[in-house]
Design a protein around this motif. Structure first.
Motif, short mmCIF file in Angstrom:
data_model
loop_
_atom_site.label_atom_id
_atom_site.label_comp_id
_atom_site.label_asym_id
_atom_site.label_seq_id
_atom_site.Cartn_x
_atom_site.Cartn_y
_atom_site.Cartn_z
N VAL A 45 1.17 -0.87 -0.15
CA VAL A 45 -0.28 -0.05 0.25
C VAL A 45 0.61 1.55 -0.25
CG1 VAL A 45 -1.41 1.43 1.12
CG2 VAL A 45 -1.63 -0.56 1.42
N SER A 102 4.53 1.07 -3.40
CA SER A 102 3.85 0.59 -4.29
C SER A 102 5.18 1.81 -5.13
CB SER A 102 2.32 0.80 -4.83
OG SER A 102 2.27 2.16 -4.86
N ILE A 156 0.92 4.90 -4.79
CA ILE A 156 -0.06 5.27 -4.97
C ILE A 156 -0.68 6.56 -4.23
CG2 ILE A 156 -2.67 4.27 -3.46
CD1 ILE A 156 -1.69 2.00 -2.86
N ASN A 157 -1.58 7.98 -4.92
CA ASN A 157 -1.88 9.15 -4.71
C ASN A 157 -2.00 8.93 -3.38
OD1 ASN A 157 -3.59 11.18 -4.58
ND2 ASN A 157 -3.84 11.66 -6.77
N LEU A 212 -4.93 7.55 -0.32
CA LEU A 212 -4.36 6.91 0.97
C LEU A 212 -4.98 7.24 2.02
CD1 LEU A 212 -1.00 5.23 0.44
CD2 LEU A 212 -3.15 3.46 -0.29
N SER A 233 4.18 6.86 2.79
CA SER A 233 4.75 6.32 1.20
C SER A 233 6.21 6.22 1.25
CB SER A 233 3.87 7.04 0.57
OG SER A 233 2.10 6.79 0.44
#
Length: 225
Positions: A190, A193, A197-198, A202, A217
């Motif tokens: 999650v 990646s 992912i934007n 999230l 992230s």
């Protein structure tokens, strides 16, 4: 005592074999030792099969699973997976094995899933708090504290984890009902990646500020690198 523990671990492997036919294709021959030479083989289950008359005991064996692994890392655990890539003779047999080492006082095999296999785990040393979460919409958390000799099952595809709550190192062995069960570590997938992912996605999914998810992230990316 440790000899008894390791014998118990291999009982797990035998138990796992009873559920293999539901997931990996059933073999149509005694074995199919994986080989990378297409000129001397046929393709079965994504692997080329060695000519049976050239197979040896080494195609079906692995040594050193009794050796403790290094758990000095960000989560305090180390998984030694023996799938078809380590034991070529597992090809088409629908089973694999793992040794998991945990650091004292909080060594964690973090929440993850095996998309292609059910896992049956036996605790050998330490005290492991284990659990899994059922699928939507219930999302029930089912958990148990395991001591040496205790066994627990994680159904295929469900998120699960183990954490060592003992002050000493812990060890467990797991049988999986696939020759290549796969692993998806939730946090890495999650927040780590590639490409990421934007953060807005999230933030909404986890009901957090997007600055927090962006930082998570970024941190995950640094750890993975």
């Amino acid at each position: 005592m440790k000899t008894v523990h390791y014998r118990l671990a291999f009982v797990v492997l035998a138990l796992a074999s009873s559920v293999t036919s539901a997931f990996d294709p059933s073999p149509l021959q005694d074995f199919c030792v994986a080989i990378n030479d297409p000129k001397a083989a046929v393709l079965v289950n994504g692997k080329f099969c060695k000519d049976p008359k050239f197979t040896t005991a080494n195609d079906f064996s692995f040594s050193g699973l009794n050796i403790p692994r290094n758990t000095v890392n960000r989560v305090g655990s180390n998984v030694t997976l023996l799938n078809v890539d380590q034991i070529p003779g597992l090809n088409t047999l629908g089973i694999s094995l793992a040794r998991i080492d945990y650091a004292p006082d909080g060594g964690l095999n973090p929440p993850h899933t095996h998309p292609r296999g059910t896992e049956i785990l036996v605790a050998v040393e330490g005290a492991l708090l284990v659990g899994f979460v059922t699928s939507n919409p219930d999302n029930r958390f089912i958990s148990k504290l395991l001591h040496p000799g205790d066994v627990f099952v994680f159904p295929i595809g469900l998120i699960h984890f183990q954490v060592n709550i003992a002050k000493t190192p812990a060890v467990a062995f797991a049988g999986l009902s696939s020759q290549n069960p796969g692993t998806i570590t939730i946090a890495d997938a999650v927040f780590g990646s590639d490409p990421p992912i934007n953060p807005d996605v999230l933030a909404k999914a986890f009901q957090l500020d997007n600055k927090i998810t962006a930082t998570a992230s970024s941190n995950a990316d640094e750890v993975i690198r």
